[in-house]
Design a protein around this motif. Structure first.
Motif, mmCIF file in Angstrom:
data_model
loop_
_atom_site.group_PDB
_atom_site.id
_atom_site.type_symbol
_atom_site.label_atom_id
_atom_site.label_comp_id
_atom_site.label_asym_id
_atom_site.label_seq_id
_atom_site.Cartn_x
_atom_site.Cartn_y
_atom_site.Cartn_z
ATOM 1 N N GLY A 1 0.834 0.096 -9.472
ATOM 2 C CA GLY A 1 0.601 -1.352 -9.435
ATOM 3 C C GLY A 1 -0.883 -1.656 -9.318
ATOM 4 O O GLY A 1 -1.726 -0.770 -9.474
ATOM 5 N N GLY A 2 -1.218 -2.902 -9.020
ATOM 6 C CA GLY A 2 -2.627 -3.314 -8.921
ATOM 7 C C GLY A 2 -3.335 -2.610 -7.786
ATOM 8 O O GLY A 2 -2.729 -2.304 -6.764
ATOM 9 N N ASP A 3 -4.616 -2.328 -7.984
ATOM 10 C CA ASP A 3 -5.357 -1.673 -6.901
ATOM 11 C C ASP A 3 -5.671 -2.679 -5.793
ATOM 12 O O ASP A 3 -5.505 -3.886 -5.963
ATOM 13 C CB ASP A 3 -6.651 -1.020 -7.424
ATOM 14 C CG ASP A 3 -7.656 -2.041 -7.922
ATOM 15 O OD1 ASP A 3 -7.277 -3.216 -8.126
ATOM 16 O OD2 ASP A 3 -8.828 -1.678 -8.112
ATOM 17 N N CYS A 4 -6.080 -2.172 -4.654
ATOM 18 C CA CYS A 4 -6.545 -3.018 -3.556
ATOM 19 C C CYS A 4 -7.339 -2.095 -2.639
ATOM 20 O O CYS A 4 -7.295 -0.873 -2.803
ATOM 21 C CB CYS A 4 -5.392 -3.671 -2.802
ATOM 22 S SG CYS A 4 -4.318 -2.518 -1.964
ATOM 23 N N LEU B 1 11.812 10.394 -0.693
ATOM 24 C CA LEU B 1 10.941 9.323 -1.187
ATOM 25 C C LEU B 1 10.534 8.425 -0.025
ATOM 26 O O LEU B 1 11.386 7.829 0.647
ATOM 27 C CB LEU B 1 11.652 8.483 -2.247
ATOM 28 C CG LEU B 1 10.826 7.278 -2.737
ATOM 29 C CD1 LEU B 1 9.608 7.738 -3.533
ATOM 30 C CD2 LEU B 1 11.682 6.323 -3.559
ATOM 31 N N ILE B 2 9.220 8.378 0.225
ATOM 32 C CA ILE B 2 8.695 7.553 1.309
ATOM 33 C C ILE B 2 7.713 6.562 0.675
ATOM 34 O O ILE B 2 6.780 6.978 -0.023
ATOM 35 C CB ILE B 2 7.921 8.412 2.356
ATOM 36 C CG1 ILE B 2 8.676 9.709 2.712
ATOM 37 C CG2 ILE B 2 7.551 7.582 3.580
ATOM 38 C CD1 ILE B 2 9.934 9.564 3.492
ATOM 39 N N CYS B 3 7.927 5.274 0.901
ATOM 40 C CA CYS B 3 7.044 4.266 0.295
ATOM 41 C C CYS B 3 6.119 3.652 1.342
ATOM 42 O O CYS B 3 6.493 3.505 2.511
ATOM 43 C CB CYS B 3 7.873 3.158 -0.340
ATOM 44 S SG CYS B 3 8.890 3.755 -1.695
ATOM 45 N N ILE B 4 4.917 3.312 0.890
ATOM 46 C CA ILE B 4 3.941 2.616 1.743
ATOM 47 C C ILE B 4 3.571 1.312 1.032
ATOM 48 O O ILE B 4 3.147 1.337 -0.122
ATOM 49 C CB ILE B 4 2.682 3.492 1.969
ATOM 50 C CG1 ILE B 4 3.030 4.730 2.790
ATOM 51 C CG2 ILE B 4 1.582 2.686 2.659
ATOM 52 C CD1 ILE B 4 1.840 5.611 3.163
ATOM 53 N N PRO B 5 3.744 0.159 1.705
ATOM 54 C CA PRO B 5 3.479 -1.123 1.043
ATOM 55 C C PRO B 5 1.994 -1.484 1.018
ATOM 56 O O PRO B 5 1.326 -1.459 2.043
ATOM 57 C CB PRO B 5 4.255 -2.129 1.900
ATOM 58 C CG PRO B 5 4.291 -1.517 3.257
ATOM 59 C CD PRO B 5 4.250 -0.018 3.086
ATOM 60 N N LYS B 6 1.512 -1.819 -0.166
ATOM 61 C CA LYS B 6 0.127 -2.295 -0.316
ATOM 62 C C LYS B 6 0.128 -3.494 -1.253
ATOM 63 O O LYS B 6 0.895 -3.497 -2.222
ATOM 64 C CB LYS B 6 -0.779 -1.191 -0.856
ATOM 65 C CG LYS B 6 -0.447 -0.693 -2.269
ATOM 66 C CD LYS B 6 -1.037 -1.508 -3.373
ATOM 67 C CE LYS B 6 -0.131 -1.508 -4.598
ATOM 68 N NZ LYS B 6 -0.535 -2.424 -5.647
ATOM 69 N N THR B 7 -0.638 -4.479 -0.962
ATOM 70 C CA THR B 7 -0.889 -5.579 -1.906
ATOM 71 C C THR B 7 -1.761 -6.640 -1.243
ATOM 72 O O THR B 7 -1.614 -6.900 -0.042
ATOM 73 C CB THR B 7 0.403 -6.272 -2.389
ATOM 74 O OG1 THR B 7 0.055 -7.486 -3.055
ATOM 75 C CG2 THR B 7 1.373 -6.618 -1.282
ATOM 76 N N ILE B 8 -2.619 -7.241 -2.043
ATOM 77 C CA ILE B 8 -3.424 -8.358 -1.517
ATOM 78 C C ILE B 8 -2.578 -9.630 -1.423
ATOM 79 O O ILE B 8 -2.975 -10.585 -0.792
ATOM 80 C CB ILE B 8 -4.673 -8.642 -2.385
ATOM 81 C CG1 ILE B 8 -4.286 -9.175 -3.779
ATOM 82 C CG2 ILE B 8 -5.557 -7.415 -2.501
ATOM 83 C CD1 ILE B 8 -5.442 -9.867 -4.497
ATOM 84 N N ILE C 1 -1.192 -3.029 3.184
ATOM 85 C CA ILE C 1 -2.548 -2.489 3.010
ATOM 86 C C ILE C 1 -3.275 -3.313 1.937
ATOM 87 O O ILE C 1 -2.696 -3.598 0.891
ATOM 88 C CB ILE C 1 -2.488 -1.000 2.590
ATOM 89 C CG1 ILE C 1 -1.925 -0.147 3.737
ATOM 90 C CG2 ILE C 1 -3.868 -0.496 2.168
ATOM 91 C CD1 ILE C 1 -1.692 1.318 3.363
ATOM 92 N N GLY C 2 -4.504 -3.688 2.201
ATOM 93 C CA GLY C 2 -5.317 -4.420 1.220
ATOM 94 C C GLY C 2 -5.409 -5.901 1.492
ATOM 95 O O GLY C 2 -6.342 -6.570 1.035
#
Ligand code: F6P
Length: 359
Positions: free
Chosen positions: A10-13, A133-140, A151-152
């Motif tokens: 997905g989009g970077d942050c 499967l372990i997910c880490i949420p990131k998004t502005i 994160i972000g």
């Protein structure tokens, strides 16, 4: 010994590199091997898969604060879940990902992604049935259900705040207003939080209807002749088209309010990672590694009252509001928005900030 893959999609942050570096360090101390999958799912579509091995030289601590992702986030024209679904190739695509994961002999994959990536991972979960499967949420955008923070987000709020702080000095010099358009898709968190930080006089977000005449009257009652109005990119004005900030700006100009528009755009996704985002990335990296050690799978790290724990991906997906991609109905995303009970809304009103026509 476990072998772990890390992937950013997905989009970077800002904060992705902190998370990658902390996962690498924590995993190495546990005696586990870590590899980075390049370019998101693109890295699993090549034969052989495109990966990098981490070591102290490829992952220096001083780079962990930099925005972007050491692993890249994928190319727009590559085959991915969306384009594969659109072209009727989702089964082949999923099989290729599963085969590549097998070829890499992974025990676990840490997927750092936004609500789209996490939703797609859950909806195509068979791909990951042989591993953890372990997910880490990131998004502005901060539009991921069941976590207080992503994160972000903090760095994006800081970036947008600094951008507006600078514009204020110019606004004051020229006795005029700036209409600043924030990112955030259809979620107003970024606009709301930066608006409060800046001391904006109005904040328009997609979750709250606004009345353009009420906004104009509000600005006219303010004794100062300059200031910041933040509009989220997801707002709309009936009967008007174009960029939201332009639409609002034209209305203000017509009403005699001198103003200019400003578009911080992707500067909101960059900037050195704030300490708050680095701490968050570290907590989430540690939580993800603990989840692997505990043999968990199909989970997401989540912050609730400052504590980081795992929640099931099924809960994440089923708690949010499900939206379908208008062009590809099979691609569904679980979204969250600014809650009508968000304390910042009442605080904004108490401080005389126009936030729309709240009930
Ligand atoms: O989801 C993150 C985000 O930055 C949104 O806030 C914005 O609408 C979008 O991505 C921009 O995407 P792109 O970089 O593809 O233009």
């Amino acid at each position: 010994m476990k072998k772990i893959g890390i992937m950013t999609t997905g989009g970077d942050c800002s904060g992705l590199n902190t998370a990658i570096q902390r996962i690498y360090r924590g995993a190495t101390l546990r005696g586990w091997q870590v590899i980075g999958i390049q370019d998101g799912t693109d890295g699993l579509c090549t034969t052989p898969p495109t990966v990098i091995k981490f070591n102290e030289e490829t992952l220096p601590i001083e780079n962990a604060r930099l925005a972007g992702s050491f692993l890249h986030n994928g190319r727009a024209d590559a085959l991915n879940f969306e384009t594969a679904a659109e072209r009727g190739k989702i089964e082949q695509f999923n099989k290729k990902l599963k085969d590549s994961i097998k070829e890499l002999k992974l025990d676990a994959l840490i997927l750092i992604g936004g609500n789209g990536s996490l939703s797609l991972a859950w909806c195509n979960r068979e791909i990951y049935s042989d591993i953890q499967l372990i997910c880490i949420p990131k998004t502005i955008d901060m539009d991921i259900p069941l976590t207080d923070r992503t994160i972000g987000f903090d760095t994006a709020v800081q970036q947008l705040t600094s951008f507006c702080d600078q514009l204020m000095l110019s606004a004051r010099s020229h006795h005029r207003w700036f209409v600043v358009q924030s990112m955030g898709r259809d979620c107003g968190q970024l606009a709301l939080n930066a608006g409060i930080a800046v001391g904006a006089r109005a904040i328009l977000i997609p979750e709250i209807k606004f009345d353009i005449d009420a906004l104009i009257n509000h600005i006219k009652t303010i004794t100062e002749d300059h200031g910041i109005i933040i509009v989220s990119e997801g707002i709309s004005l009936r009967g008007h088209s174009g960029r939201p900030a332009d639409m609002i700006s034209r209305k203000l100009t017509k009403a005699g309010i001198v103003n200019r528009t400003a578009f911080p755009e992707h500067t909101q996704r960059v900037g050195d990672t704030t300490a708050t985002d680095r701490i968050l990335a570290t907590k989430m990296a540690d939580c993800a590694l603990n989840a692997i050690a505990n043999n968990e799978t199909y989970v997401m790290t989540s912050i609730s009252n400052c504590e980081c724990k795992t929640i099931s991906l099924s809960d994440f997906f089923n708690t949010g509001e499900i939206t379908s991609d208008p062009n590809i109905p099979d691609v569904k995303t679980s979204d969250s928005y600014v809650s009508p009970n968000d304390p910042l809304l009442e605080i904004a009103t108490n401080l005389g900030i126009y936030i729309g026509e709240q009930k």
